[in-house]
Design an enzyme around this catalytic site. Structure first.
Site, PDB file in Angstrom:
ATOM      1  CB  VAL A 109      -1.018   0.037   1.167  1.00 54.60           C
ATOM      2  CG1 VAL A 109      -2.039  -1.065   1.045  1.00 54.60           C
ATOM      3  CG2 VAL A 109      -0.315   0.011   2.523  1.00 54.60           C
ATOM      4  CE1 TYR A 143      -1.137   0.298  14.666  1.00 53.28           C
ATOM      5  CE2 TYR A 143      -2.188   1.036  16.696  1.00 53.28           C
ATOM      6  CZ  TYR A 143      -2.197   0.258  15.562  1.00 53.28           C
ATOM      7  OH  TYR A 143      -3.276  -0.555  15.308  1.00 53.28           O
ATOM      8  CB  ALA A 170       1.334   9.893  15.121  1.00 48.50           C
ATOM      9  CB  SER A 171      -0.239   6.087  11.756  1.00 50.68           C
ATOM     10  OG  SER A 171      -0.569   4.948  12.545  1.00 50.68           O
ATOM     11  CE  LYS A 172      -3.819   1.778  12.792  1.00 51.97           C
ATOM     12  NZ  LYS A 172      -4.369   1.221  11.544  1.00 51.97           N
ATOM     13  CB  ILE A 216      -8.711  -7.471  17.400  1.00 47.10           C
ATOM     14  CG1 ILE A 216      -9.524  -6.160  17.531  1.00 47.10           C
ATOM     15  CG2 ILE A 216      -9.493  -8.561  16.675  1.00 47.10           C
ATOM     16  CD1 ILE A 216     -10.817  -6.248  18.313  1.00 47.10           C
TER      17      ILE A 216
HETATM   18  P1  NAI Z   1      -2.286  -8.432  10.991  1.00 47.30           P
HETATM   19  O1  NAI Z   1      -0.840  -8.225  11.170  1.00 47.30           O
HETATM   20  O2  NAI Z   1      -2.923  -9.693  11.436  1.00 47.30           O
HETATM   21  O3  NAI Z   1      -2.689  -8.206   9.462  1.00 47.30           O
HETATM   22  C1  NAI Z   1      -2.236  -7.107   8.742  1.00 47.30           C
HETATM   23  C2  NAI Z   1      -2.134  -7.478   7.292  1.00 47.30           C
HETATM   24  O4  NAI Z   1      -1.642  -6.330   6.594  1.00 47.30           O
HETATM   25  C3  NAI Z   1      -1.136  -8.616   7.036  1.00 47.30           C
HETATM   26  O5  NAI Z   1      -1.719  -9.592   6.198  1.00 47.30           O
HETATM   27  C4  NAI Z   1       0.044  -7.915   6.368  1.00 47.30           C
HETATM   28  O6  NAI Z   1       0.738  -8.721   5.438  1.00 47.30           O
HETATM   29  C5  NAI Z   1      -0.650  -6.751   5.689  1.00 47.30           C
HETATM   30  N1  NAI Z   1       0.274  -5.648   5.378  1.00 47.30           N
HETATM   31  C6  NAI Z   1       1.249  -5.138   6.175  1.00 47.30           C
HETATM   32  N2  NAI Z   1       1.913  -4.172   5.539  1.00 47.30           N
HETATM   33  C7  NAI Z   1       1.348  -4.057   4.310  1.00 47.30           C
HETATM   34  C8  NAI Z   1       1.598  -3.237   3.193  1.00 47.30           C
HETATM   35  N3  NAI Z   1       2.592  -2.333   3.178  1.00 47.30           N
HETATM   36  N4  NAI Z   1       0.822  -3.378   2.096  1.00 47.30           N
HETATM   37  C9  NAI Z   1      -0.174  -4.300   2.076  1.00 47.30           C
HETATM   38  N5  NAI Z   1      -0.447  -5.106   3.091  1.00 47.30           N
HETATM   39  C10 NAI Z   1       0.297  -4.994   4.212  1.00 47.30           C
HETATM   40  O7  NAI Z   1      -2.982  -7.189  11.720  1.00 47.30           O
HETATM   41  P2  NAI Z   1      -4.486  -6.953  12.210  1.00 47.30           P
HETATM   42  O8  NAI Z   1      -4.522  -7.024  13.667  1.00 47.30           O
HETATM   43  O9  NAI Z   1      -5.425  -7.757  11.420  1.00 47.30           O
HETATM   44  O10 NAI Z   1      -4.616  -5.413  11.829  1.00 47.30           O
HETATM   45  C11 NAI Z   1      -5.408  -4.933  10.773  1.00 47.30           C
HETATM   46  C12 NAI Z   1      -5.630  -3.461  10.997  1.00 47.30           C
HETATM   47  O11 NAI Z   1      -6.325  -3.280  12.219  1.00 47.30           O
HETATM   48  C13 NAI Z   1      -4.329  -2.667  11.113  1.00 47.30           C
HETATM   49  O12 NAI Z   1      -4.497  -1.418  10.471  1.00 47.30           O
HETATM   50  C14 NAI Z   1      -4.180  -2.476  12.611  1.00 47.30           C
HETATM   51  O13 NAI Z   1      -3.430  -1.350  12.919  1.00 47.30           O
HETATM   52  C15 NAI Z   1      -5.633  -2.335  13.009  1.00 47.30           C
HETATM   53  N6  NAI Z   1      -5.889  -2.594  14.420  1.00 47.30           N
HETATM   54  C16 NAI Z   1      -5.625  -3.823  14.973  1.00 47.30           C
HETATM   55  C17 NAI Z   1      -5.851  -4.047  16.307  1.00 47.30           C
HETATM   56  C18 NAI Z   1      -5.593  -5.350  16.973  1.00 47.30           C
HETATM   57  O14 NAI Z   1      -5.618  -5.417  18.219  1.00 47.30           O
HETATM   58  N7  NAI Z   1      -5.331  -6.430  16.255  1.00 47.30           N
HETATM   59  C19 NAI Z   1      -6.388  -2.970  17.169  1.00 47.30           C
HETATM   60  C20 NAI Z   1      -6.647  -1.738  16.480  1.00 47.30           C
HETATM   61  C21 NAI Z   1      -6.398  -1.568  15.148  1.00 47.30           C
END
Ligand code: NAI
Length: 246
Positions: free
Chosen positions: A63, A154, A156-158, A187
């Site tokens: 991305v 993180y 700041a970005s969010k 999560i």
């Molecule tokens: P995760 O690590 O399980 O999944 C993230 C996915 O994004 C992975 O498949 C990874 O390969 C992909 N990714 C990483 N960098 C990338 C890039 N440059 N281009 C394309 N894909 C890329 O993380 P999760 O927990 O599913 O997080 C998803 C979203 O939810 C994130 O934005 C995270 O910040 C947000 N979030 C997660 C929380 C949690 O507790 N798990 C809490 C609050 C927000």
């Protein structure tokens, strides 16, 4: 089938919340473009969706790379002629307390979590404007609202995503496009692997529901916001945290 025949992009769709969202959207009748940097993860998500008899296509996209995003958008337009929903979900963490944080750590997180959302949305917005319809969903975090120890970059970005969500809601509402953000709490996904077990247990104790969330519980909210059931929801910041901050 709340998303029947809708063409939806889910970034970071290879794992965690993105995978659960892609699977849920496909169950609701959408054709899902699973965009991720991790090829193996894309394949796994696409297989899960296809095994259920639903529709998905994988795209290897970083991305932060405009060319790769544009290439995916062109292919989707060639095949399906429209884009109905973009879920900006790809995100990373590179934690350190401020006094230990490197410029690289700061820049990497801002690039993926903030600039990535800008680039992906910029790549689809002319299409949505010409359709006079579309939904943009951003994945912020409760950390963007309240801050968190060790997460200057993180947080700041969010927090920035909340500003962008509200700006886009104001700019694009009149063009038939809705923009909302979801703020998950903690999560259970691979992103939490970098957090010490002790910290996670403390977090669980702080949640009134006494447990971490499941990716599917965020996906359900995304599905509602993406659907026509949310036709008057615009500029909303929806917490999905089990009541962590109350
Ligand atoms: P995760 O690590 O399980 O999944 C993230 C996915 O994004 C992975 O498949 C990874 O390969 C992909 N990714 C990483 N960098 C990338 C890039 N440059 N281009 C394309 N894909 C890329 O993380 P999760 O927990 O599913 O997080 C998803 C979203 O939810 C994130 O934005 C995270 O910040 C947000 N979030 C997660 C929380 C949690 O507790 N798990 C809490 C609050 C927000």
């Amino acid at each position: 089938m709340r998303l029947k025949n809708k063409i939806c992009i889910v970034t970071g769709g290879g794992d965690g919340i993105g995978r659960a969202t892609a699977v849920k959207f496909a169950e609701e009748g959408a054709v899902v473009a699973v965009a991720d940097i991790n090829e193996k993860a894309i394949e796994e998500t696409v297989n899960i969706i296809k095994q259920k008899g639903n529709m998905a296509e994988g795209f290897k996209v970083d991305v932060t790379q405009k060319d790769q995003i544009n290439e995916m958008v062109s292919k989707i337009m060639e095949n399906y002629k429209r884009i109905d929903v973009l879920v900006n979900n790809a995100g990373i963490v590179k934690d350190a307390q401020l006094y230990k944080m490197s410029d690289e750590q700061f820049e990497q997180v801002i690039n993926v979590n903030l600039k990535g959302v800008y680039l992906c949305t910029r790549a689809v917005i002319d299409i949505m404007i010409s359709q006079n319809s579309g939904v943009i969903l951003n994945t912020s975090s409760i950390v963007g609202l309240y801050g968190n120890f060790g997460q200057t970059n993180y947080a700041a970005s969010k927090a920035a995503l909340i500003g962008m969500t509200r700006t886009w809601a104001k700019e694009l509402g009149r063009k038939g496009i809705r923009c909302n953000a979801v703020c998950p709490g903690f999560i259970a996904t691979p992103i939490l692997k970098s957090m010490p077990e002790k910290v996670l247990l403390t977090m669980e104790e702080k949640v009134p529901m006494r447990r971490l969330g499941k990716p599917e519980e965020v996906a359900n909210v995304f599905a509602f916001l993406a659907s026509d059931e949310a036709s008057y929801v615009n500029g909303a910041i929806v917490e999905v945290s089990g009541g962590l901050i109350i």
